[in-house]
Design a protein around this motif. Structure first.
Motif, PDB file in Angstrom:
ATOM      1  N   ASP A 175     -12.875  -9.484  -2.530  1.00  0.00           N
ATOM      2  CA  ASP A 175     -11.800  -8.874  -1.562  1.00  0.00           C
ATOM      3  C   ASP A 175     -10.526  -9.100  -2.048  1.00  0.00           C
ATOM      4  O   ASP A 175      -9.469  -8.670  -1.202  1.00  0.00           O
ATOM      5  CB  ASP A 175     -12.072  -9.284   0.069  1.00  0.00           C
ATOM      6  CG  ASP A 175     -13.012  -8.213   0.582  1.00  0.00           C
ATOM      7  OD1 ASP A 175     -13.295  -7.067   0.105  1.00  0.00           O
ATOM      8  OD2 ASP A 175     -13.309  -8.451   1.899  1.00  0.00           O
TER       9      ASP A 175
ATOM     10  N   CYS B 119      -6.282  -2.305  -3.086  1.00  0.00           N
ATOM     11  CA  CYS B 119      -6.930  -2.112  -1.524  1.00  0.00           C
ATOM     12  C   CYS B 119      -6.215  -0.697  -0.849  1.00  0.00           C
ATOM     13  O   CYS B 119      -5.174  -0.312  -1.475  1.00  0.00           O
ATOM     14  CB  CYS B 119      -6.271  -3.209  -0.713  1.00  0.00           C
ATOM     15  SG  CYS B 119      -4.511  -3.446  -0.493  1.00  0.00           S
TER      16      CYS B 119
ATOM     17  N   SER C 286     -11.113   1.166   0.098  1.00  0.00           N
ATOM     18  CA  SER C 286     -11.267  -0.217  -0.620  1.00  0.00           C
ATOM     19  C   SER C 286     -10.613  -1.456   0.080  1.00  0.00           C
ATOM     20  O   SER C 286      -9.529  -1.425   0.748  1.00  0.00           O
ATOM     21  CB  SER C 286     -10.786  -0.204  -1.933  1.00  0.00           C
ATOM     22  OG  SER C 286     -10.785  -1.432  -2.654  1.00  0.00           O
ATOM     23  N   TRP C 287     -11.241  -2.418  -0.060  1.00  0.00           N
ATOM     24  CA  TRP C 287     -10.809  -3.729   0.304  1.00  0.00           C
ATOM     25  C   TRP C 287     -10.245  -4.539  -0.570  1.00  0.00           C
ATOM     26  O   TRP C 287     -10.244  -5.937  -0.608  1.00  0.00           O
ATOM     27  CB  TRP C 287     -11.838  -4.750   1.215  1.00  0.00           C
ATOM     28  CG  TRP C 287     -12.055  -3.975   2.739  1.00  0.00           C
ATOM     29  CD1 TRP C 287     -13.270  -3.288   3.026  1.00  0.00           C
ATOM     30  CD2 TRP C 287     -10.968  -4.231   3.798  1.00  0.00           C
ATOM     31  NE1 TRP C 287     -12.998  -3.077   4.360  1.00  0.00           N
ATOM     32  CE2 TRP C 287     -11.785  -3.441   4.732  1.00  0.00           C
ATOM     33  CE3 TRP C 287      -9.889  -4.599   4.024  1.00  0.00           C
ATOM     34  CZ2 TRP C 287     -11.148  -3.262   5.926  1.00  0.00           C
ATOM     35  CZ3 TRP C 287      -9.174  -4.682   5.418  1.00  0.00           C
ATOM     36  CH2 TRP C 287      -9.994  -3.792   6.134  1.00  0.00           C
TER      37      TRP C 287
ATOM     38  N   LYS D 147     -14.866  -5.500  -4.876  1.00  0.00           N
ATOM     39  CA  LYS D 147     -16.024  -5.689  -4.077  1.00  0.00           C
ATOM     40  C   LYS D 147     -17.181  -6.425  -4.787  1.00  0.00           C
ATOM     41  O   LYS D 147     -18.054  -6.464  -4.275  1.00  0.00           O
ATOM     42  CB  LYS D 147     -16.499  -3.966  -4.225  1.00  0.00           C
ATOM     43  CG  LYS D 147     -16.731  -3.510  -5.260  1.00  0.00           C
ATOM     44  CD  LYS D 147     -16.770  -2.089  -5.252  1.00  0.00           C
ATOM     45  CE  LYS D 147     -17.049  -0.912  -6.492  1.00  0.00           C
ATOM     46  NZ  LYS D 147     -17.243   0.035  -6.328  1.00  0.00           N
TER      47      LYS D 147
ATOM     48  N   HIS E 286      -3.682  -7.616   2.902  1.00  0.00           N
ATOM     49  CA  HIS E 286      -4.397  -6.558   3.430  1.00  0.00           C
ATOM     50  C   HIS E 286      -5.538  -6.745   4.482  1.00  0.00           C
ATOM     51  O   HIS E 286      -5.663  -5.988   5.471  1.00  0.00           O
ATOM     52  CB  HIS E 286      -4.957  -5.417   2.476  1.00  0.00           C
ATOM     53  CG  HIS E 286      -5.963  -5.885   1.451  1.00  0.00           C
ATOM     54  ND1 HIS E 286      -5.533  -7.093   0.666  1.00  0.00           N
ATOM     55  CD2 HIS E 286      -7.218  -6.207   1.597  1.00  0.00           C
ATOM     56  CE1 HIS E 286      -6.820  -7.404   0.045  1.00  0.00           C
ATOM     57  NE2 HIS E 286      -7.800  -6.833   0.455  1.00  0.00           N
ATOM     58  N   LEU E 287      -6.025  -7.978   4.339  1.00  0.00           N
ATOM     59  CA  LEU E 287      -7.304  -8.186   5.422  1.00  0.00           C
ATOM     60  C   LEU E 287      -6.501  -8.551   6.686  1.00  0.00           C
ATOM     61  O   LEU E 287      -7.269  -8.637   7.787  1.00  0.00           O
ATOM     62  CB  LEU E 287      -7.980  -9.566   4.790  1.00  0.00           C
ATOM     63  CG  LEU E 287      -8.605  -9.449   3.224  1.00  0.00           C
ATOM     64  CD1 LEU E 287      -9.219 -10.751   3.333  1.00  0.00           C
ATOM     65  CD2 LEU E 287      -9.617  -8.581   3.458  1.00  0.00           C
TER      66      LEU E 287
ATOM     67  N   SER F  57      -5.307  -4.938   9.559  1.00  0.00           N
ATOM     68  CA  SER F  57      -5.920  -3.970  10.454  1.00  0.00           C
ATOM     69  C   SER F  57      -7.384  -4.858  11.124  1.00  0.00           C
ATOM     70  O   SER F  57      -7.618  -5.783  10.554  1.00  0.00           O
ATOM     71  CB  SER F  57      -6.614  -2.939   9.786  1.00  0.00           C
ATOM     72  OG  SER F  57      -7.692  -3.149   8.934  1.00  0.00           O
TER      73      SER F  57
ATOM     74  N   LYS G 223     -10.209  -4.116  11.343  1.00  0.00           N
ATOM     75  CA  LYS G 223     -11.442  -4.173  10.733  1.00  0.00           C
ATOM     76  C   LYS G 223     -11.383  -5.274   9.528  1.00  0.00           C
ATOM     77  O   LYS G 223     -12.504  -5.729   9.046  1.00  0.00           O
ATOM     78  CB  LYS G 223     -11.655  -2.824   9.968  1.00  0.00           C
ATOM     79  CG  LYS G 223     -12.664  -1.836  10.394  1.00  0.00           C
ATOM     80  CD  LYS G 223     -12.726  -0.586   9.861  1.00  0.00           C
ATOM     81  CE  LYS G 223     -14.196  -0.011   9.939  1.00  0.00           C
ATOM     82  NZ  LYS G 223     -14.461   0.881   8.791  1.00  0.00           N
ATOM     83  N   GLY G 224     -10.231  -5.785   9.083  1.00  0.00           N
ATOM     84  CA  GLY G 224     -10.326  -6.999   8.232  1.00  0.00           C
ATOM     85  C   GLY G 224     -10.645  -8.298   8.542  1.00  0.00           C
ATOM     86  O   GLY G 224     -11.162  -8.882   7.651  1.00  0.00           O
TER      87      GLY G 224
ATOM     88  N   GLU H  67     -14.242  -8.569   7.063  1.00  0.00           N
ATOM     89  CA  GLU H  67     -14.118  -9.124   5.664  1.00  0.00           C
ATOM     90  C   GLU H  67     -13.682 -10.362   5.676  1.00  0.00           C
ATOM     91  O   GLU H  67     -14.364 -11.157   4.785  1.00  0.00           O
ATOM     92  CB  GLU H  67     -13.068  -8.112   4.876  1.00  0.00           C
ATOM     93  CG  GLU H  67     -13.275  -6.796   4.910  1.00  0.00           C
ATOM     94  CD  GLU H  67     -14.524  -6.154   4.317  1.00  0.00           C
ATOM     95  OE1 GLU H  67     -14.653  -6.606   3.175  1.00  0.00           O
ATOM     96  OE2 GLU H  67     -15.500  -5.606   4.420  1.00  0.00           O
TER      97      GLU H  67
END
Lengths: 86, 303
Positions: free
Chosen positions: B149, B157, B161-162, B165, B275-276, B279, B281-282, B285
């Motif tokens: 990540d 990202c 994409s995070w 991967k 980026h984690l 949001s 959703k991060g 991750e």
């Protein structure tokens, strides 16, 4: 400058680069609260911090790039980063 | 013609002379300085192409105060093998130790077969991998040692994409699988540990592998003054396990902090993981990264 097959450079000649001109922040070693742990010398990526005597360290401004690791890691907060005016 | 192998006297404070063109706060420059400091003057070093080679040998200058050879990206270990065999052929193997160096790309991706050959043939060489977790010299492209990540220029990202991967390649285990006498990992946050490990490695005959975690403020998008703190947090969270493997057995580890330091502490001070945190959703991750740390803690018994 002569170029030979297989370029050879003399040892330690990079000292001609005075990387101190890159600096934005300048470390000031107050030498007051220093306990002599030597972390500034150990952690300096340039290797330009030297010990003058016990509990007294100094930095060579010719090469110091002003990264601030010494000030950040100093165990007695005796090093201060100031904005450099040129 | 015989030339003496004695290196210059220790006139400067380090064997890696200042004036090299590493970025401010470079972890790799610091790691190289510590390795040379521990190894002393009677060494011959080789280096793969990469940041270390570029910033120390800006032609016609060199920062190295010890004999140094750079040839190509993939063959640091092969060149070192040649140097070691030449010393043996001349009967001068007691005069100098050989150290091969490479970045993470030059070790785990491009130079892997040369390294594997060196380990397999049993040369008396210490291989040091400076792990800054991407191809920093060419502009932060992902390498085999880039963590999960992580955002790099080739693993960006975005909506789909995070970042990277793939998991980080377990390079120390690959080295240990060759059945070599000594494998170790270290971190620039613990300089005394690097010194001890280099000295110990050089006292052992045979191939040795050492991997040093070296933060890169430019590629990791962290503040230059936080280089040591970033490196320290990687070890404390369990994301970068510090251990020694002697003859296939893990003999020594550096314990993580109790209570456990959450991986967020390590991730939030680096722009490559920013980026984690943007949001909701991060969070999932970050949980996956926490699981990687937990697996490391369990695998090496770091708790």
């Amino acid at each position: 400058m002569r170029l030979d097959l297989g370029a050879i450079a003399k040892a330690g000649t990079s000292k001609a680069n005075q990387t101190g001109s890159w600096r934005n922040y300048k470390p000031i070693f107050h030498q007051v609260k220093c306990i002599g742990c030597g972390l500034c010398k150990i952690y300096c990526p340039e290797g330009c911090v030297t010990m003058i005597e016990k509990k007294k360290y100094t930095v060579d401004y010719t090469y110091c790039k002003g990264c601030g690791i010494c000030a950040e890691e100093c165990s007695s907060s005796d090093i201060e980063m100031i904005v450099e005016e040129k | 013609m015989t030339t003496t192998l004695t290196a210059p006297k220790e006139q400067s404070c380090t064997l890696l002379a200042p004036g090299h063109t590493a970025c401010t706060g470079c972890g790799e420059a610091l790691a190289a300085k510590l390795v040379l400091g521990a190894a002393g003057t009677n060494i011959i070093v080789t280096d793969a192409t990469g940041c270390l080679e570029v910033f120390t040998t800006k032609f016609p200058q060199s920062s190295w105060e010890v004999p140094f050879i750079h040839s190509l990206f993939e063959n640091s270990a092969a060149v070192a093998s040649g140097v070691e065999v030449a010393l043996k052929a001349l009967g001068r193997q007691n005069e100098a130790k050989v150290i091969a160096q490479g970045g993470d790309g030059g070790t785990a991706d491009i130079g892997l077969q040369a390294l594997s050959g060196m380990l397999e043939r049993g040369h008396d060489i210490l291989y040091v991998c400076y792990d800054n977790e991407a191809y920093m010299n060419t502009g932060v492209q992902r390498s085999g040692l880039t963590p999960f990540d992580c955002m790099t220029t080739t693993s960006p990202c975005g909506e789909f994409s995070w970042g990277n991967k793939h998991n980080k390649k377990d390079m120390p285990s690959i080295a240990a699988a060759h059945g070599i006498p000594y494998v170790a990992t270290a971190s620039v946050a613990f300089p005394k540990d690097i010194e001890n490990k280099v000295k110990k490695a050089l006292s052992i005959t045979g191939p040795k592998y050492m991997q040093i975690h070296s933060p890169c403020p430019l590629g990791w998008r962290s503040k230059p003054q936080l280089t040591i703190q970033v490196a320290r947090l990687a070890v404390q969270t369990g994301l970068y396990p510090i251990f020694e493997i002697e003859n296939g057995k893990v003999t020594k580890v550096r314990k993580v902090t109790t209570p456990k330091t959450p991986v967020e502490e390590y991730l939030k001070i680096q722009g490559r993981f920013a980026h984690l945190f943007k949001s909701p959703k991060g969070k999932e991750e970050i949980q996956k990264i926490q699981e990687i740390a937990d697996r490391n803690i369990e695998k090496y018994g770091l708790a």
